[in-house]
Design a protein around this motif. Structure first.
Motif, PDB file in Angstrom:
ATOM      1  N   TRP A 334       0.796  -1.220   0.000  1.00 20.14           N
ATOM      2  CA  TRP A 334       0.000   0.000   0.000  1.00 20.14           C
ATOM      3  C   TRP A 334       0.834   1.279   0.000  1.00 20.14           C
ATOM      4  N   PRO A 335       1.942   1.360   0.730  1.00 16.88           N
ATOM      5  CA  PRO A 335       2.743   2.586   0.630  1.00 16.88           C
ATOM      6  C   PRO A 335       3.201   2.866  -0.802  1.00 16.88           C
ATOM      7  N   LEU A 336       3.592   1.804  -1.524  1.00 18.82           N
ATOM      8  CA  LEU A 336       3.977   1.967  -2.924  1.00 18.82           C
ATOM      9  C   LEU A 336       2.775   2.396  -3.763  1.00 18.82           C
ATOM     10  N   TRP A 337       1.629   1.817  -3.473  1.00 15.81           N
ATOM     11  CA  TRP A 337       0.380   2.203  -4.149  1.00 15.81           C
ATOM     12  C   TRP A 337       0.093   3.680  -3.923  1.00 15.81           C
ATOM     13  N   GLY A 338       0.204   4.124  -2.676  1.00 13.10           N
ATOM     14  CA  GLY A 338      -0.083   5.518  -2.363  1.00 13.10           C
ATOM     15  C   GLY A 338       0.847   6.485  -3.075  1.00 13.10           C
ATOM     16  N   VAL A 339       2.141   6.164  -3.080  1.00 16.65           N
ATOM     17  CA  VAL A 339       3.111   7.030  -3.757  1.00 16.65           C
ATOM     18  C   VAL A 339       2.837   7.069  -5.260  1.00 16.65           C
ATOM     19  N   ALA A 340       2.560   5.897  -5.838  1.00 24.05           N
ATOM     20  CA  ALA A 340       2.281   5.837  -7.278  1.00 24.05           C
ATOM     21  C   ALA A 340       1.013   6.600  -7.629  1.00 24.05           C
ATOM     22  N   LEU A 341      -0.022   6.476  -6.806  1.00 28.98           N
ATOM     23  CA  LEU A 341      -1.270   7.181  -7.073  1.00 28.98           C
ATOM     24  C   LEU A 341      -1.088   8.687  -6.937  1.00 28.98           C
ATOM     25  N   GLY A 342      -0.330   9.118  -5.936  1.00 30.42           N
ATOM     26  CA  GLY A 342      -0.040  10.537  -5.796  1.00 30.42           C
ATOM     27  C   GLY A 342       0.718  11.077  -6.988  1.00 30.42           C
ATOM     28  N   ALA A 343       1.694  10.303  -7.477  1.00 32.06           N
ATOM     29  CA  ALA A 343       2.461  10.718  -8.659  1.00 32.06           C
ATOM     30  C   ALA A 343       1.569  10.756  -9.892  1.00 32.06           C
ATOM     31  N   ALA A 344       0.666   9.788 -10.020  1.00 31.97           N
ATOM     32  CA  ALA A 344      -0.244   9.755 -11.165  1.00 31.97           C
ATOM     33  C   ALA A 344      -1.170  10.970 -11.158  1.00 31.97           C
ATOM     34  N   ALA A 345      -1.671  11.336  -9.976  1.00 39.98           N
ATOM     35  CA  ALA A 345      -2.536  12.514  -9.871  1.00 39.98           C
ATOM     36  C   ALA A 345      -1.773  13.793 -10.213  1.00 39.98           C
ATOM     37  N   LEU A 346      -0.525  13.874  -9.761  1.00 40.57           N
ATOM     38  CA  LEU A 346       0.306  15.040 -10.079  1.00 40.57           C
ATOM     39  C   LEU A 346       0.558  15.128 -11.584  1.00 40.57           C
ATOM     40  N   ALA A 347       0.864  13.994 -12.205  1.00 42.16           N
ATOM     41  CA  ALA A 347       1.114  13.985 -13.649  1.00 42.16           C
ATOM     42  C   ALA A 347      -0.130  14.406 -14.421  1.00 42.16           C
ATOM     43  N   TYR A 348      -1.285  13.952 -13.978  1.00 43.78           N
ATOM     44  CA  TYR A 348      -2.554  14.334 -14.620  1.00 43.78           C
ATOM     45  C   TYR A 348      -2.755  15.843 -14.540  1.00 43.78           C
ATOM     46  N   HIS A 349      -2.474  16.395 -13.371  1.00 42.42           N
ATOM     47  CA  HIS A 349      -2.615  17.843 -13.189  1.00 42.42           C
ATOM     48  C   HIS A 349      -1.640  18.611 -14.076  1.00 42.42           C
ATOM     49  N   LEU A 350      -0.390  18.189 -14.106  1.00 39.94           N
ATOM     50  CA  LEU A 350       0.618  18.876 -14.912  1.00 39.94           C
ATOM     51  C   LEU A 350       0.299  18.780 -16.402  1.00 39.94           C
ATOM     52  N   ARG A 351      -0.237  17.644 -16.815  1.00 40.26           N
ATOM     53  CA  ARG A 351      -0.522  17.441 -18.227  1.00 40.26           C
ATOM     54  C   ARG A 351      -1.715  18.265 -18.697  1.00 40.26           C
ATOM     55  N   ARG A 352      -2.658  18.511 -17.810  1.00 34.83           N
ATOM     56  CA  ARG A 352      -3.902  19.152 -18.230  1.00 34.83           C
ATOM     57  C   ARG A 352      -4.036  20.617 -17.825  1.00 34.83           C
ATOM     58  N   ARG A 353      -3.132  21.152 -17.028  1.00 32.28           N
ATOM     59  CA  ARG A 353      -3.340  22.476 -16.461  1.00 32.28           C
ATOM     60  C   ARG A 353      -3.299  23.601 -17.494  1.00 32.28           C
ATOM     61  N   GLY A 354      -2.620  23.409 -18.604  1.00 29.99           N
ATOM     62  CA  GLY A 354      -2.577  24.437 -19.642  1.00 29.99           C
ATOM     63  C   GLY A 354      -1.775  25.645 -19.224  1.00 29.99           C
ATOM     64  N   GLY A 355      -1.986  26.765 -19.914  1.00 32.46           N
ATOM     65  CA  GLY A 355      -1.264  27.991 -19.618  1.00 32.46           C
ATOM     66  C   GLY A 355      -1.814  28.703 -18.390  1.00 32.46           C
ATOM     67  N   CYS A 356      -1.011  29.548 -17.809  1.00 31.55           N
ATOM     68  CA  CYS A 356      -1.385  30.246 -16.578  1.00 31.55           C
ATOM     69  C   CYS A 356      -1.821  31.667 -16.913  1.00 31.55           C
ATOM     70  N   SER A 357      -2.997  32.051 -16.462  1.00 27.40           N
ATOM     71  CA  SER A 357      -3.502  33.397 -16.726  1.00 27.40           C
ATOM     72  C   SER A 357      -2.823  34.440 -15.849  1.00 27.40           C
ATOM     73  N   ARG A 358      -2.141  33.966 -14.812  1.00 27.29           N
ATOM     74  CA  ARG A 358      -1.499  34.909 -13.882  1.00 27.29           C
ATOM     75  C   ARG A 358      -0.113  35.304 -14.369  1.00 27.29           C
ATOM     76  N   CYS A 359       0.667  34.329 -14.816  1.00 27.50           N
ATOM     77  CA  CYS A 359       2.037  34.639 -15.249  1.00 27.50           C
ATOM     78  C   CYS A 359       2.222  34.482 -16.761  1.00 27.50           C
ATOM     79  N   SER A 360       1.192  34.012 -17.444  1.00 28.90           N
ATOM     80  CA  SER A 360       1.214  33.831 -18.905  1.00 28.90           C
ATOM     81  C   SER A 360       2.228  32.798 -19.363  1.00 28.90           C
TER      82      SER A 360
END
Length: 363
Positions: A334-360
């Motif tokens: 489970w600790p490995l599962w948790g780390v992998a799931l956290g990394a997967a969620a981070l990758a999803y966020h980074l991949r989909r976040r697009g451009g930033c309206s604050r810093c362009s």
């Protein structure tokens, strides 16, 4: 296109400043101050401490041997110092440190975050979260026959409270690092930022993290489904008969079902239907999946799974290789599962976040 590169998001959405960007530090300071007062009450009164030996359901906990008098004093010291640190890191007037002082502050706060997120919570949090759908659906029908006062305890409430504080403090430290390091407060990008956070890079390493995070719960589910089929996979026939007699085999089957659902949803982090709702979802078909709708639940589950998995290592039977069985074996991953799931969620966020309206800035 590379075999390891996912299609870019069909609907990138500019990152926007959130109201808690400048308020997370103040919220963390308030949480820590309130928790410090509560811990002082535990210390002075000698009652109310909810962890370790004072917790009847804390048999699988990294704090299981921490006595109340010592534990209460430790919590008081940690939370009071964190309140001061969080306040110093809050807002535009946050303290600016360099060199060793900066490293020490981040290291201390990071240690406290780890303590609050993966040490204080234990298997009780993960188990309750796993049974929660059954408890909610079955409550009107009187099933399962449990005393809800014994499920939602004072100890469980304090563990969830600790997790909330850990998340607030983590966001406080992250915002402070962005603010004092010249990065955008909204997206964290900087002119010379690391390449691994780019959408293309996140698509590559996020794929492997996602597959690993989906595979581990399926291993757990396989053992429970086998028991439900009366197959003593990894356990003795006597132990399996005991689970049938007590009804635990049905509880395990329910958890296995939710584990399979969780694995399928995890795969959505690298699938097109994880970006846009599929056609069969009437009313939502074709609409963009909000990023946080996937990231927040995945992150919370990752925290709970990591904490519960680490707590399992405190059980004596884990280290008794003669008595070892699959009743606890899959939980060791489970600790490995948790780390992998956290990394997967981070990758999803980074991949989909697009451009930033604050810093362009964009990837």
């Amino acid at each position: 296109m590379s075999a390891y590169t996912l299609p870019q998001s069909q609907s990138p959405v500019p990152a926007r400043g959130r109201w808690w960007t400048n308020r997370a530090g103040y919220l963390a300071a308030a949480w820590a101050a309130l928790s410090g007062v509560l811990a002082l009450v535990w210390t002075i009164s000698g009652s109310g401490y909810p962890y370790g030996t004072a917790d009847p359901q804390g048999t699988a906990s990294l704090l299981r041997f921490l006595p109340p008098d010592v534990g209460a004093l430790v919590f008081a010291g940690l939370t009071i110092t964190v309140a001061v640190a969080a306040l110093a890191m809050s807002g535009p007037q946050a303290v600016r440190l360099r060199g060793v002082a900066r490293v020490l502050l981040v290291a201390y706060c990071g240690t406290v975050v780890a303590f609050l997120l993966v040490v204080v919570p234990d298997v009780q949090v993960l188990t309750t979260a796993g049974y929660l759908p059954m408890l909610i659906i079955g409550a009107p029908f009187g099933w399962p026959p449990v005393d809800y006062a014994e499920v939602f305890t004072w100890s469980l409430g304090n563990k969830v409270w600790a997790m909330a504080g850990g998340i607030l403090l983590a966001r406080t430290v992250l915002t402070w690092l962005f603010r004092t390091g010249g990065a955008c407060l909204s997206c964290g990008r900087s002119a010379d930022g690391p390449t691994w956070t780019s959408a293309e890079s996140a698509a590559r390493w996020g794929r492997w993290a996602t597959y690993l995070a989906a595979a581990i719960p399926l291993l757990y589910a396989a053992t429970r489904f086998a028991w439900l089929a009366n197959i003593p996979l990894g356990v003795s026939p006597e132990f399996l008969r005991e689970m049938w007699d007590t009804g635990l085999v049905w509880a395990g089957g329910g958890l296995a079902a939710f584990a399979v659902v969780g694995a399928v949803l995890t795969l959505g982090l690298v699938q097109r239907w994880g970006e846009r709702f599929p056609r069969w979802m009437i009313g939502l078909s074709g609409r963009r999946v909000p990023i946080m709708l996937a990231v927040v639940p995945a992150t919370l589950v990752a925290i709970a799974v990591t904490a519960g998995g680490l707590a399992m290592y405190s059980l004596p039977e884990v280290w008794d290789f003669e008595a070892f069985s699959f009743s606890v074996g899959p939980a060791l991953l489970w600790p490995l599962w948790g780390v992998a799931l956290g990394a997967a969620a981070l990758a999803y966020h980074l991949r989909r976040r697009g451009g930033c309206s604050r810093c362009s800035r964009d990837d």
